[in-house]
Design an enzyme around this catalytic site. Sequence first.
Site, mmCIF file in Angstrom:
data_model
loop_
_atom_site.group_PDB
_atom_site.id
_atom_site.type_symbol
_atom_site.label_atom_id
_atom_site.label_comp_id
_atom_site.label_asym_id
_atom_site.label_seq_id
_atom_site.Cartn_x
_atom_site.Cartn_y
_atom_site.Cartn_z
ATOM 1 N N HIS A 62 0.715 -1.161 -0.062
ATOM 2 C CA HIS A 62 0.042 -0.182 -0.047
ATOM 3 C C HIS A 62 0.720 1.278 -0.035
ATOM 4 O O HIS A 62 0.608 2.328 -0.583
ATOM 5 C CB HIS A 62 -0.889 -0.090 1.296
ATOM 6 C CG HIS A 62 -1.793 -1.152 1.395
ATOM 7 N ND1 HIS A 62 -1.884 -1.985 2.479
ATOM 8 C CD2 HIS A 62 -3.029 -1.369 0.510
ATOM 9 C CE1 HIS A 62 -2.691 -2.885 2.292
ATOM 10 N NE2 HIS A 62 -3.390 -2.546 1.108
ATOM 11 N N GLN A 173 -0.066 -3.786 -9.435
ATOM 12 C CA GLN A 173 0.158 -4.953 -10.436
ATOM 13 C C GLN A 173 -0.088 -6.277 -9.525
ATOM 14 O O GLN A 173 -0.531 -7.066 -10.057
ATOM 15 C CB GLN A 173 1.514 -4.679 -10.852
ATOM 16 C CG GLN A 173 1.991 -6.006 -11.625
ATOM 17 C CD GLN A 173 1.311 -5.914 -13.134
ATOM 18 O OE1 GLN A 173 0.625 -4.934 -13.415
ATOM 19 N NE2 GLN A 173 0.850 -7.207 -13.671
ATOM 20 N N LYS A 174 0.059 -6.202 -8.225
ATOM 21 C CA LYS A 174 -0.173 -7.551 -7.482
ATOM 22 C C LYS A 174 -1.675 -7.990 -7.758
ATOM 23 O O LYS A 174 -1.726 -9.220 -7.962
ATOM 24 C CB LYS A 174 0.000 -7.053 -6.095
ATOM 25 C CG LYS A 174 -0.807 -8.077 -5.092
ATOM 26 C CD LYS A 174 0.096 -9.248 -4.748
ATOM 27 C CE LYS A 174 -0.649 -10.139 -3.618
ATOM 28 N NZ LYS A 174 -1.983 -9.775 -3.380
ATOM 29 N N SER A 210 1.079 -8.911 1.383
ATOM 30 C CA SER A 210 -0.400 -8.956 1.319
ATOM 31 C C SER A 210 -0.834 -8.933 2.408
ATOM 32 O O SER A 210 -0.328 -9.384 3.655
ATOM 33 C CB SER A 210 -0.690 -10.332 0.530
ATOM 34 O OG SER A 210 -1.874 -10.462 1.011
#
Length: 305
Positions: A62, A173-174, A210
Site C-alpha cells: 500500500h 500490479q499485484k 499482502s
Amino acid sequence: MSTKQTCPERKPLSTISQNKSHQTHSHQMKVIETISEMRSMRRQLATPVGFVPTMGYLHEGHLALIQRARAENASLVVSIFVNPAQFDPQEDFSSYPRNPQRDLAMLAAEQNDVVFMPSVMEIYPSGFNSWVEVGQVTERLEGASRPGHFRGVTTIVAKLFDIVQPTRAYFGQKDAQQTIVVKKMVADLAMDLEIVTVPTVRKPDGLAVSSRNAYLNLEERPAATVLYRALCLARQLWLQGEKDAGNIRRQMTALIQKESRATTDYVSMADPETLEEFDTVKPPALASLAVQIGKVRLIDNVVLE
Ligand code: AMP
C-alpha cells in the site's frame, strides 16, 4: 501521466471542526466517515488529487501506491473500507485483518491529506440495489474462482470514484486482473480519471506483500514462496525460448505440486489485455496464479515482455 491538470502549490486544508484529525509536525490529516463530508472536503482540495483505495491493514505494498500518489499529486486521499460485496459468503470478510489506529498513524507519517473511512451502512444503506458489472475480462481467473467478486470490486470502486472525484487513482500490479477490470470500466463508462498501475512490492524472498500473509503460520510462510518460484520458472522458460504456453503452465503446476502445503487453484499464461489463455506465448504475456497455502489463498503474477 495525465497532462490535463497542472500541479499548483498545495494549499492548506481548511478544518472541518467535527472531523477527527491526526497531526504530524506541520501536517494535518483529516479522517472522514460520511459521503457528504467527503464531498465537501473534496471541493477544498488542491488539484490534481491522487486517490488510493484500500481495505486497510496497511503494508509496504500500500505504501508504494501512497508514496507514488503523494509524489504525483497536489492532494492525496486514501480510503479504508473492507468491502463486503467483494467477498463470497464463505470467504473471510468478518475475519479480514483490521487495525485502523495503526493505519491512521502510518498514513499521517506519509503526509496523507484525507482518509475516507466510511461504515458499511454509509456505503450500502438498507435497500441498496445497484451494481456495476464489467463483462468478459471478469469471467476468467479470479472471476472464475470467486463468482461475484469483481461485481463487488467495480461497484465499490465506481462509487468511491464518484465520491472522491480523483484526478488519478493508483492500483497495484499485484492484483493484475483487478487493475485490468478497473481500467476497462473507466474506459467503457468514460470516467474522467487516470488509472496508474504500481509494480508489486515483494519480501526479500520474493513473496508478494499482502494483508493475507498475516494468516500464514510459521511452516506456511516459507511454503508461500512457491508462487514466486513458479513465476520465476515461467520467466526462465520463456527467456530460454519456450513458446508453448501449455508446457509452461504444466511445469509451473508441477513445481507447485512439490510443495506439500500448496494446492493450485489456477496457473495462467494469458494476454494481459483480454486475459485469453495463450496456446503459443506472444509477449507481452501475463503469467499469473492462485495457490492455496494451508487455508490461505494467495495470488501473484509477472508480466513477460
Ligand atoms: P487491498 O487493501 O488488498 O485491497 O489493496 C489495495 C491496493 O494495494 C490494491 O490496488 C492492491 O493491488 C495494492 N497492493 C496490495 N499488495 C500490493 C503489493 N504487494 N504491491 C503493490 N501493490 C499492492
